[in-house]
Design an enzyme around this catalytic site. Structure first.
Site, mmCIF file in Angstrom:
data_model
loop_
_atom_site.group_PDB
_atom_site.id
_atom_site.type_symbol
_atom_site.label_atom_id
_atom_site.label_comp_id
_atom_site.label_asym_id
_atom_site.label_seq_id
_atom_site.Cartn_x
_atom_site.Cartn_y
_atom_site.Cartn_z
ATOM 1 N N GLY A 45 46.447 19.333 4.192
ATOM 2 C CA GLY A 45 46.927 18.343 3.242
ATOM 3 C C GLY A 45 45.991 18.279 2.054
ATOM 4 O O GLY A 45 44.815 18.666 2.161
ATOM 5 N N LEU A 99 39.118 18.223 3.057
ATOM 6 C CA LEU A 99 38.569 19.329 2.259
ATOM 7 C C LEU A 99 37.486 18.851 1.300
ATOM 8 O O LEU A 99 36.651 19.647 0.870
ATOM 9 C CB LEU A 99 39.686 20.040 1.484
ATOM 10 C CG LEU A 99 40.670 20.860 2.332
ATOM 11 C CD1 LEU A 99 41.740 21.481 1.451
ATOM 12 C CD2 LEU A 99 39.949 21.941 3.131
ATOM 13 N N HIS A 140 46.264 9.446 5.460
ATOM 14 C CA HIS A 140 45.003 10.024 4.972
ATOM 15 C C HIS A 140 45.128 10.421 3.501
ATOM 16 O O HIS A 140 44.280 10.078 2.676
ATOM 17 C CB HIS A 140 44.629 11.248 5.835
ATOM 18 C CG HIS A 140 43.419 11.993 5.364
ATOM 19 N ND1 HIS A 140 42.265 12.097 6.114
ATOM 20 C CD2 HIS A 140 43.172 12.676 4.210
ATOM 21 C CE1 HIS A 140 41.355 12.808 5.430
ATOM 22 N NE2 HIS A 140 41.892 13.167 4.278
ATOM 23 N N GLU A 141 46.199 11.155 3.176
ATOM 24 C CA GLU A 141 46.369 11.630 1.794
ATOM 25 C C GLU A 141 46.658 10.471 0.840
ATOM 26 O O GLU A 141 46.190 10.454 -0.299
ATOM 27 C CB GLU A 141 47.478 12.683 1.711
ATOM 28 C CG GLU A 141 47.242 13.936 2.549
ATOM 29 C CD GLU A 141 45.879 14.579 2.365
ATOM 30 O OE1 GLU A 141 45.272 14.436 1.291
ATOM 31 O OE2 GLU A 141 45.403 15.218 3.323
HETATM 32 CO CO CO Z 1 41.208 14.187 2.530
#
Ligand code: CO
Length: 171
Positions: A45, A99, A140-141
């Site tokens: 994601g 990330l 989360h995103e």
């Molecule tokens: Co993230």
């Protein structure tokens, strides 16, 4: 095009992203760049702010439960623009990574079931009703769009430990 990922504790990650109003070529290019970047870093994601663009855009591409091969198919990518959570319930714990915080993973508790209204790349409205992996990935995103990262959900003790180790690693 693969872009550089904004890495914690870069201040841009605290920025609240702006609503998308134009569903044009520029948006489509952003989505392509996000996809290329996510795939190159083997993420599942990505939010636009993670490549430095403060727009309410996120993508998710979860590996299928039943497929053994790791191959990511572009057509499986969920593109979510201007998401609004209209329902959140239950609770579910799952290991998360990001990330923007490479190499760090921790169990995080979030709502198990969500209903989200969003727009696609052409501005068409959709509703997604989902649970577990996809529900927590959306949460989360979406947090990134509000300037939040998942380590903010850690206990004070775990957060302190993380910050200490992170500083050591990224000196
Ligand atoms: Co993230």
């Amino acid at each position: 095009m693969v872009k550089d990922i904004v890495i914690y504790p870069d201040k841009r990650l605290k920025q609240v992203s702006k609503e998308v109003t134009e569903f044009n070529e520029e948006l489509h290019e952003l989505l392509e760049d996000m996809y290329d970047t996510m795939v190159s870093k083997k993420g599942v994601g990505l939010a636009a702010i993670q490549i430095g663009v403060p727009k309410r855009v996120l993508i998710i591409n979860l590996p299928e439960d039943d497929s053994k091969d790791e191959e990511i198919k572009k057509e499986d990518t969920l593109e979510v623009i201007n998401p609004i959570f209209i329902e959140k319930n239950g609770s579910w714990k799952n290991q998360e990574g990001c990330l923007s915080i490479p190499g760090f993973y921790e169990d995080i508790e979030r709502a198990k079931h969500v209903i989200v209204e969003y727009q696609d790349r052409y501005g068409n409205k959709h509703t997604i009703n989902t649970d577990e992996f996809l529900a927590v990935a959306l949460q989360h995103e979406n947090d990134h769009l509000d300037g939040k990262v998942f380590i903010e959900k850690l206990s004070i003790l775990k957060r302190k430990k993380f910050e200490k180790e992170w500083k050591k690693k990224h000196k």
